[in-house]
Structure formats: structure tokens, C-alpha cells
Design a protein around this motif. Structure first.
Motif, PDB file in Angstrom:
ATOM      1  N   ALA A   1      47.085 -30.654 -23.483  1.00  0.00           N
ATOM      2  CA  ALA A   1      47.288 -30.449 -22.585  1.00  0.00           C
ATOM      3  C   ALA A   1      48.875 -30.976 -22.204  1.00  0.00           C
ATOM      4  O   ALA A   1      49.759 -30.703 -21.770  1.00  0.00           O
ATOM      5  N   LEU A   2      48.677 -32.373 -22.117  1.00  0.00           N
ATOM      6  CA  LEU A   2      49.481 -33.542 -21.715  1.00  0.00           C
ATOM      7  C   LEU A   2      50.776 -33.030 -22.582  1.00  0.00           C
ATOM      8  O   LEU A   2      52.159 -32.946 -21.758  1.00  0.00           O
ATOM      9  N   PHE A   3      50.661 -33.332 -24.151  1.00  0.00           N
ATOM     10  CA  PHE A   3      51.388 -33.059 -24.754  1.00  0.00           C
ATOM     11  C   PHE A   3      52.834 -31.597 -24.867  1.00  0.00           C
ATOM     12  O   PHE A   3      53.621 -31.797 -24.277  1.00  0.00           O
ATOM     13  N   PHE A   4      51.821 -30.351 -24.544  1.00  0.00           N
ATOM     14  CA  PHE A   4      52.751 -29.493 -24.179  1.00  0.00           C
ATOM     15  C   PHE A   4      52.942 -29.327 -23.251  1.00  0.00           C
ATOM     16  O   PHE A   4      54.291 -28.591 -22.389  1.00  0.00           O
ATOM     17  N   ARG A   5      52.567 -29.955 -21.930  1.00  0.00           N
ATOM     18  CA  ARG A   5      53.033 -29.765 -20.757  1.00  0.00           C
ATOM     19  C   ARG A   5      54.441 -30.603 -20.199  1.00  0.00           C
ATOM     20  O   ARG A   5      55.571 -30.242 -19.905  1.00  0.00           O
ATOM     21  N   LEU A   6      54.158 -31.728 -21.360  1.00  0.00           N
ATOM     22  CA  LEU A   6      55.782 -32.744 -21.046  1.00  0.00           C
ATOM     23  C   LEU A   6      56.193 -32.052 -22.034  1.00  0.00           C
ATOM     24  O   LEU A   6      57.891 -31.781 -21.708  1.00  0.00           O
ATOM     25  N   TRP A   7      56.612 -31.482 -23.540  1.00  0.00           N
ATOM     26  CA  TRP A   7      57.158 -30.840 -24.448  1.00  0.00           C
ATOM     27  C   TRP A   7      57.648 -29.522 -23.857  1.00  0.00           C
ATOM     28  O   TRP A   7      58.815 -28.927 -24.053  1.00  0.00           O
ATOM     29  N   MET A   8      56.768 -28.531 -23.345  1.00  0.00           N
ATOM     30  CA  MET A   8      57.464 -27.325 -22.403  1.00  0.00           C
ATOM     31  C   MET A   8      56.952 -27.073 -21.370  1.00  0.00           C
ATOM     32  O   MET A   8      57.885 -26.081 -21.026  1.00  0.00           O
ATOM     33  N   GLY A   9      56.937 -28.208 -20.671  1.00  0.00           N
ATOM     34  CA  GLY A   9      56.914 -27.707 -19.136  1.00  0.00           C
ATOM     35  C   GLY A   9      55.752 -26.402 -18.703  1.00  0.00           C
ATOM     36  O   GLY A   9      55.860 -26.143 -17.291  1.00  0.00           O
ATOM     37  N   ARG A  10      55.056 -26.248 -19.462  1.00  0.00           N
ATOM     38  CA  ARG A  10      53.905 -25.511 -19.125  1.00  0.00           C
ATOM     39  C   ARG A  10      52.877 -25.561 -19.994  1.00  0.00           C
ATOM     40  O   ARG A  10      53.460 -26.046 -21.486  1.00  0.00           O
ATOM     41  N   LEU A  11      51.866 -24.584 -19.769  1.00  0.00           N
ATOM     42  CA  LEU A  11      50.732 -24.964 -21.255  1.00  0.00           C
ATOM     43  C   LEU A  11      50.706 -23.090 -21.604  1.00  0.00           C
ATOM     44  O   LEU A  11      50.709 -22.984 -20.787  1.00  0.00           O
ATOM     45  N   PRO A  12      50.494 -23.197 -22.541  1.00  0.00           N
ATOM     46  CA  PRO A  12      50.793 -21.879 -23.281  1.00  0.00           C
ATOM     47  C   PRO A  12      49.504 -21.505 -23.766  1.00  0.00           C
ATOM     48  O   PRO A  12      48.592 -21.354 -24.234  1.00  0.00           O
ATOM     49  N   TRP A  13      49.155 -20.216 -22.194  1.00  0.00           N
ATOM     50  CA  TRP A  13      47.688 -20.241 -21.809  1.00  0.00           C
ATOM     51  C   TRP A  13      47.240 -18.375 -22.485  1.00  0.00           C
ATOM     52  O   TRP A  13      46.643 -18.670 -23.595  1.00  0.00           O
ATOM     53  N   ARG A  14      48.333 -17.915 -22.538  1.00  0.00           N
ATOM     54  CA  ARG A  14      48.189 -17.181 -23.297  1.00  0.00           C
ATOM     55  C   ARG A  14      47.765 -16.581 -23.830  1.00  0.00           C
ATOM     56  O   ARG A  14      48.502 -16.271 -25.390  1.00  0.00           O
ATOM     57  N   SER A  15      46.812 -15.044 -24.514  1.00  0.00           N
ATOM     58  CA  SER A  15      46.242 -15.095 -25.742  1.00  0.00           C
ATOM     59  C   SER A  15      46.584 -13.342 -26.003  1.00  0.00           C
ATOM     60  O   SER A  15      45.955 -12.872 -24.688  1.00  0.00           O
ATOM     61  N   ARG A  16      46.678 -12.561 -27.223  1.00  0.00           N
ATOM     62  CA  ARG A  16      46.669 -11.994 -27.525  1.00  0.00           C
ATOM     63  C   ARG A  16      45.135 -11.325 -27.536  1.00  0.00           C
ATOM     64  O   ARG A  16      44.630 -10.299 -27.632  1.00  0.00           O
ATOM     65  N   ALA A  17      44.605 -12.305 -28.156  1.00  0.00           N
ATOM     66  CA  ALA A  17      42.542 -12.370 -29.111  1.00  0.00           C
ATOM     67  C   ALA A  17      42.368 -12.788 -27.910  1.00  0.00           C
ATOM     68  O   ALA A  17      41.404 -14.190 -28.442  1.00  0.00           O
ATOM     69  N   PRO A  18      42.364 -13.135 -26.825  1.00  0.00           N
ATOM     70  CA  PRO A  18      41.144 -14.387 -25.851  1.00  0.00           C
ATOM     71  C   PRO A  18      39.801 -14.377 -26.338  1.00  0.00           C
ATOM     72  O   PRO A  18      39.491 -15.368 -26.537  1.00  0.00           O
ATOM     73  N   GLY A  19      38.816 -13.316 -26.359  1.00  0.00           N
ATOM     74  CA  GLY A  19      37.122 -13.679 -27.228  1.00  0.00           C
ATOM     75  C   GLY A  19      37.365 -13.953 -28.449  1.00  0.00           C
ATOM     76  O   GLY A  19      36.829 -14.844 -28.814  1.00  0.00           O
ATOM     77  N   LEU A  20      38.738 -13.914 -29.377  1.00  0.00           N
ATOM     78  CA  LEU A  20      38.646 -14.144 -30.736  1.00  0.00           C
ATOM     79  C   LEU A  20      38.785 -15.520 -30.551  1.00  0.00           C
ATOM     80  O   LEU A  20      37.899 -16.496 -31.470  1.00  0.00           O
ATOM     81  N   GLN A  21      39.735 -15.621 -29.668  1.00  0.00           N
ATOM     82  CA  GLN A  21      39.734 -17.866 -29.321  1.00  0.00           C
ATOM     83  C   GLN A  21      38.739 -18.246 -28.884  1.00  0.00           C
ATOM     84  O   GLN A  21      38.518 -19.375 -29.578  1.00  0.00           O
ATOM     85  N   ALA A  22      37.759 -17.780 -28.212  1.00  0.00           N
ATOM     86  CA  ALA A  22      36.843 -18.339 -27.200  1.00  0.00           C
ATOM     87  C   ALA A  22      35.795 -18.212 -28.670  1.00  0.00           C
ATOM     88  O   ALA A  22      34.903 -19.722 -28.783  1.00  0.00           O
ATOM     89  N   LEU A  23      35.489 -17.301 -29.582  1.00  0.00           N
ATOM     90  CA  LEU A  23      34.237 -17.200 -30.348  1.00  0.00           C
ATOM     91  C   LEU A  23      34.640 -18.794 -31.434  1.00  0.00           C
ATOM     92  O   LEU A  23      33.592 -18.816 -32.086  1.00  0.00           O
TER      93      LEU A  23
END
Length: 266
Positions: free
Chosen positions: A48-70
Motif C-alpha cells: 500500500a505504501l509503495f503504490f501510494r508513493l508511486w501512483m499517488g493512489r491505491l488501485p482498489w477497483r477490480s473487475r472481479a472482486p469476488g474472484l480476488q477475495a477467493l
């Protein structure tokens, strides 16, 4: 592109051995569940820290959140089983038995992902399966009934095969950064549910060691995601066997665990 995937996979495996070695060391003083909780927590914080410093935001949005959680919860289950195994049996033995995972991954890649698997890879699957059976020290061959801890890496292997298949499938749906972030978050939340049962306050030095485990996991699984985004699962899975070389060396050098003939033969 495929060559980069192979290189990412090999480096990830080396980091996984370093992580497993550290986890085994820490299970001498903490419950495996607490070590795995720290591994996911610090992995997530680092990512999370790396993405925040690199991108300025956290890339949360997923097209398949259920599959990600599984996928992430499967990895958590695999980690808990393997950490418990490491607390009971030698590192090289746990790694050798866990090598049922590439065999299952190749089979699932053919059945689920419809990847073409040639005769040579199927032959490698057969030889690998025999090696795993030998490493398990079957009583009808050795006359020795192994510790029940030897069964835990088999559960890890089954779960990790599905984890790798889902990694490959998600590579076509989500950016690798999204998958890496979701892995740490779901694993941390799931492991946190167990903490009221097992938590023991670490010393400052132990916190640093646990943070190092999380960092190894973050980088290793990040490389794994990048590898599966660049090469077929059926190509990368057999490379997992290189991990046994480093695990055997780590067992000898760090824990004084000299593998017996059955482990070496397997």
C-alpha cells in the motif's frame, strides 16, 4: 515476454524460500497463525505504501472482486497449513511434499484454462508425482509412519494450484497492481480473525523480523503475479522444482536439517 515471466518466477521462488525459512524460525516462539497474520499485515502495508508513493493512489477497483477475495483467502489457507507444517517437519521435507502443487497446476491449466499441455510436460507430471510419493515416505515402502505434519503440505499444494490458476485468470481481468493489493488486504483481514485466540506480544526485534517476512512475501507474490501475466501457467509451474534446491540448502545451513535418503530420492 515468456522469458521475463520465467525470470520473475525464479526470483519469486528464491524469495519464498527466504520467507519460509524465516517463518519456520519464528514458529519456535509464536503460533503459526500469528506469524502468518504478521506476514500478510506487513506485506499489505508495504504494498500500500509503495503504490501510494508511486501512483499517488491505491488501485482498489477490480473487475472481479469476488474472484480476488477467493484467490486471496485460498493463499491464506495455504500459508496457515504450510506454516503449521514447518513447525513440525524439516523445511526441505515440507517443500518436497508441497511440490505436488506444480503437478496439479499443470493438470488444472489444461482442464480449466484450456492451455495446451504436451506429452513431455505430462511425463514430467508423472515423474514429479512419483517423487512426491517417495518424499512422503509411504509406510508400505519404509515401514515408518510419518508425522501427520507431512500431510499438511499436500493441502497447501492443492490450494496453491488453484491459487496459481486464479492468478493466471485474473491477469486477463485486472491490472497486476490491483491483484497484489487485494492479496494483502484479504489475507490480513482473514488472519486477524484468529488473533484473539493466539496473539503473543512480540519484542521490538521480533516485530522487525516479522516485518521482514511480510516484505519478502510482498515482493515474492508481486513477482509471481507479474510472471503469470507474461507466461502460461503450464510453463511456469515446473520451475517451482528449483525451490527444493534452495530449501534444502537453507534447512542445512540455518537449522542443521540434513535431508535423509527418502527426501533426496523424492
Amino acid at each position: 515476454m515468456a522469458l521475463r515471466g520465467v525470470l520473475f518466477q525464479l526470483l519469486a521462488l528464491l524469495l519464498f524460500v527466504a520467507m519460509d525459512t524465516s517463518i519456520k524460525a519464528m514458529t519456535a516462539g509464536f503460533a503459526p497463525a500469528q506469524v502468518i497474520w504478521a506476514r500478510f499485515l506487513f506485506s499489505f502495508l508495504a504494498v500500500a505504501l509503495f503504490f501510494r508513493l508511486w501512483m499517488g493512489r491505491l488501485p482498489w477497483r477490480s473487475r472481479a472482486p469476488g474472484l480476488q477475495a477467493l484467490r486471496s483467502l485460498i493463499l491464506l489457507g495455504c500459508s496457515l497449513l504450510f506454516a503449521t507444517a514447518l513447525s513440525r517437519i524439516p523445511l526441505a521435507d515440507a517443500t518436497a511434499v508441497g511440490f505436488a502443487s506444480p503437478l496439479l497446476t499443470i493438470a488444472l491449466a489444461a482442464l480449466v484454462l484450456r492451455e495446451r499441455v504436451g506429452p513431455r510436460r505430462w511425463l514430467g507430471v508423472g515423474i514429479g508425482f512419483l517423487g512426491v510419493m517417495v518424499a512422503l515416505r509411504p509406510p508400505f515402502l519404509t515401514g515408518f509412519v510419518p508425522d501427520w505434519g507431512y500431510l499438511l503440505p499436500l493441502g497447501t499444494a492443492f490450494g496453491f494450484a488453484w491459487y496459481q490458476i486464479l492468478t493466471r485468470r485474473l491477469a486477463a481481468l485486472d491490472d497486476a497492481r490491483v491483484t497484489i493489493l487485494h492479496t494483502g488486504l484479504a489475507g490480513t483481514l482473514g488472519a486477524s480473525l484468529l488473533m484473539p485466540l493466539v496473539f503473543v506480544p512480540p519484542t521490538p526485534g521480533q516485530w522487525l523480523f516479522l516485518a521482514g517476512i511480510g516484505l519478502l512475501g510482498a515482493v515474492g507474490h508481486g513477482l509471481l503475479v507479474l510472471a503469470y501475466a507474461r507466461a502460461p501457467a503450464s510453463l511456469l509451474a515446473p520451475l517451482t522444482y528449483s525451490q527444493l534446491i534452495w530449501a534444502t540448502l537453507a534447512g542445512v545451513l540455518v537449522f542443521g536439517e540434513n535431508p535423509d535418503g527418502w527426501t533426496l530420492l523424492g
